[in-house]
Design a protein around this motif. Sequence first.
Motif, short mmCIF file in Angstrom:
data_model
loop_
_atom_site.label_atom_id
_atom_site.label_comp_id
_atom_site.label_asym_id
_atom_site.label_seq_id
_atom_site.Cartn_x
_atom_site.Cartn_y
_atom_site.Cartn_z
N MET A 197 0.85 -1.17 0.00
CA MET A 197 0.00 0.00 0.00
C MET A 197 0.89 1.23 0.00
SD MET A 197 -3.38 0.46 0.25
CE MET A 197 -4.59 1.52 0.95
N THR A 198 0.42 2.26 -0.56
CA THR A 198 1.18 3.50 -0.71
C THR A 198 1.03 4.40 0.50
OG1 THR A 198 1.47 5.39 -2.15
CG2 THR A 198 -0.75 4.60 -1.92
N SER A 199 1.95 5.35 0.65
CA SER A 199 1.87 6.31 1.76
C SER A 199 1.10 7.57 1.34
CB SER A 199 3.27 6.68 2.24
OG SER A 199 3.99 7.28 1.19
N VAL A 200 0.70 7.66 0.08
CA VAL A 200 -0.08 8.77 -0.43
C VAL A 200 -1.48 8.71 0.20
CG1 VAL A 200 -1.09 9.77 -2.52
CG2 VAL A 200 1.19 8.75 -2.60
N VAL A 201 -2.03 9.88 0.54
CA VAL A 201 -3.39 9.92 1.08
C VAL A 201 -4.35 9.68 -0.09
CG1 VAL A 201 -5.13 11.30 2.24
CG2 VAL A 201 -2.73 11.48 2.93
N LEU A 202 -5.10 8.61 0.02
CA LEU A 202 -6.02 8.22 -1.04
C LEU A 202 -7.46 8.44 -0.63
CD1 LEU A 202 -4.35 4.82 -2.01
CD2 LEU A 202 -4.16 6.98 -3.25
N HIS A 203 -8.30 8.69 -1.62
CA HIS A 203 -9.74 8.77 -1.39
C HIS A 203 -10.17 7.41 -0.82
CE1 HIS A 203 -14.03 8.81 -2.25
NE2 HIS A 203 -13.91 10.14 -2.25
N VAL B 162 -2.90 -0.41 -10.11
CA VAL B 162 -2.81 0.29 -8.82
C VAL B 162 -2.26 1.70 -9.02
CG1 VAL B 162 -1.63 0.31 -6.57
CG2 VAL B 162 -2.72 -1.80 -7.41
N ALA B 163 -1.24 1.85 -9.85
CA ALA B 163 -0.69 3.19 -10.11
C ALA B 163 -1.75 4.09 -10.76
CB ALA B 163 0.54 3.08 -11.01
N LEU B 164 -2.52 3.53 -11.67
CA LEU B 164 -3.60 4.30 -12.29
C LEU B 164 -4.61 4.74 -11.24
CD1 LEU B 164 -5.41 5.32 -14.63
CD2 LEU B 164 -6.33 2.99 -14.76
N LEU B 165 -5.04 3.82 -10.39
CA LEU B 165 -6.02 4.15 -9.36
C LEU B 165 -5.49 5.23 -8.42
CD1 LEU B 165 -7.37 0.57 -8.63
CD2 LEU B 165 -8.66 2.47 -9.64
N GLU B 166 -4.22 5.12 -8.04
CA GLU B 166 -3.62 6.15 -7.19
C GLU B 166 -3.64 7.50 -7.89
OE1 GLU B 166 -0.49 3.36 -4.66
OE2 GLU B 166 0.26 4.51 -6.38
N SER B 167 -3.37 7.50 -9.20
CA SER B 167 -3.30 8.77 -9.94
C SER B 167 -4.66 9.43 -10.13
CB SER B 167 -2.63 8.55 -11.31
OG SER B 167 -3.51 7.89 -12.21
N VAL B 168 -5.74 8.64 -10.05
CA VAL B 168 -7.08 9.21 -10.22
C VAL B 168 -7.85 9.27 -8.91
CG1 VAL B 168 -7.21 8.57 -12.66
CG2 VAL B 168 -8.16 7.02 -10.92
N SER B 169 -7.15 9.12 -7.80
CA SER B 169 -7.80 9.19 -6.49
C SER B 169 -8.53 10.52 -6.36
CB SER B 169 -6.75 9.05 -5.38
OG SER B 169 -7.37 9.08 -4.12
N GLY B 170 -9.78 10.45 -5.98
CA GLY B 170 -10.60 11.65 -5.87
C GLY B 170 -11.42 11.94 -7.10
N THR B 171 -11.23 11.13 -8.15
CA THR B 171 -12.01 11.26 -9.37
C THR B 171 -13.22 10.33 -9.26
OG1 THR B 171 -10.01 11.71 -10.64
CG2 THR B 171 -11.94 11.02 -11.89
N ALA B 172 -14.34 10.74 -9.78
CA ALA B 172 -15.59 10.00 -9.65
C ALA B 172 -15.65 8.82 -10.63
CB ALA B 172 -16.78 10.93 -9.86
N LEU B 173 -14.96 7.74 -10.31
CA LEU B 173 -14.95 6.56 -11.17
C LEU B 173 -16.30 5.86 -11.24
CD1 LEU B 173 -11.49 4.91 -10.35
CD2 LEU B 173 -12.11 6.38 -12.28
N GLY B 174 -17.20 6.23 -10.35
CA GLY B 174 -18.53 5.65 -10.36
C GLY B 174 -19.46 6.34 -11.35
#
Length: 178
Positions: free
Chosen positions: A1-7, A128-140
């Motif tokens: 898991m990354t240390s970046v704050v994720l949505h 996973v890198a893609l998901l981290e890069s779009v954290s906070g984007t409305a993928l739903g």
Amino acid sequence: MTSVVLHPRIREVITALDDAQHEMERVCATISPEQESRRVGDGWTVAQVVEHMAIVEDGAGRIVNGIAKQVAGLAETDESSVAPSLARYRVPDPSARKVVAPEVVHPTGGASVAESLARMQHSRSRLVALLESVSGTALGAASFPHPIFGPLDGYQWGLLAAQHQLRHLVQLRHILAS
């Protein structure tokens, strides 16, 4: 898991992906070269199951990437769990219900477990890198049709990749135990 704050929704999907991947790697590490050609009945061999998972993993990543492009710049405001949205697709005992995979994700039979696992690890890292890069984007907010389950949004595609892996882990354990 990354240390970046994720949505929270992205964190939930990445955690599911990481947990499934770690278990996959643990099981694959126990497979001997002799076991790679083992199969039950007329089903796929151990190596073919792992190759199938690598093919599906790559496809899921491409689909999530396409969804992410569609919703670029659209902020996610919902922090509720996304896992319940796929609960209806969970099969407690995957051996109880055989799912026929579409031809496009059938294994060729030409890859070893190690080759397919490396391909899967690469695809999973990209996802996973893609998901981290779009954290906070409305993928739903956008979806893409699954051949069996119908339209799934970006979060659901990520979670489904983890569930797919876990489903096939049950299958691998069954084949290896036979």
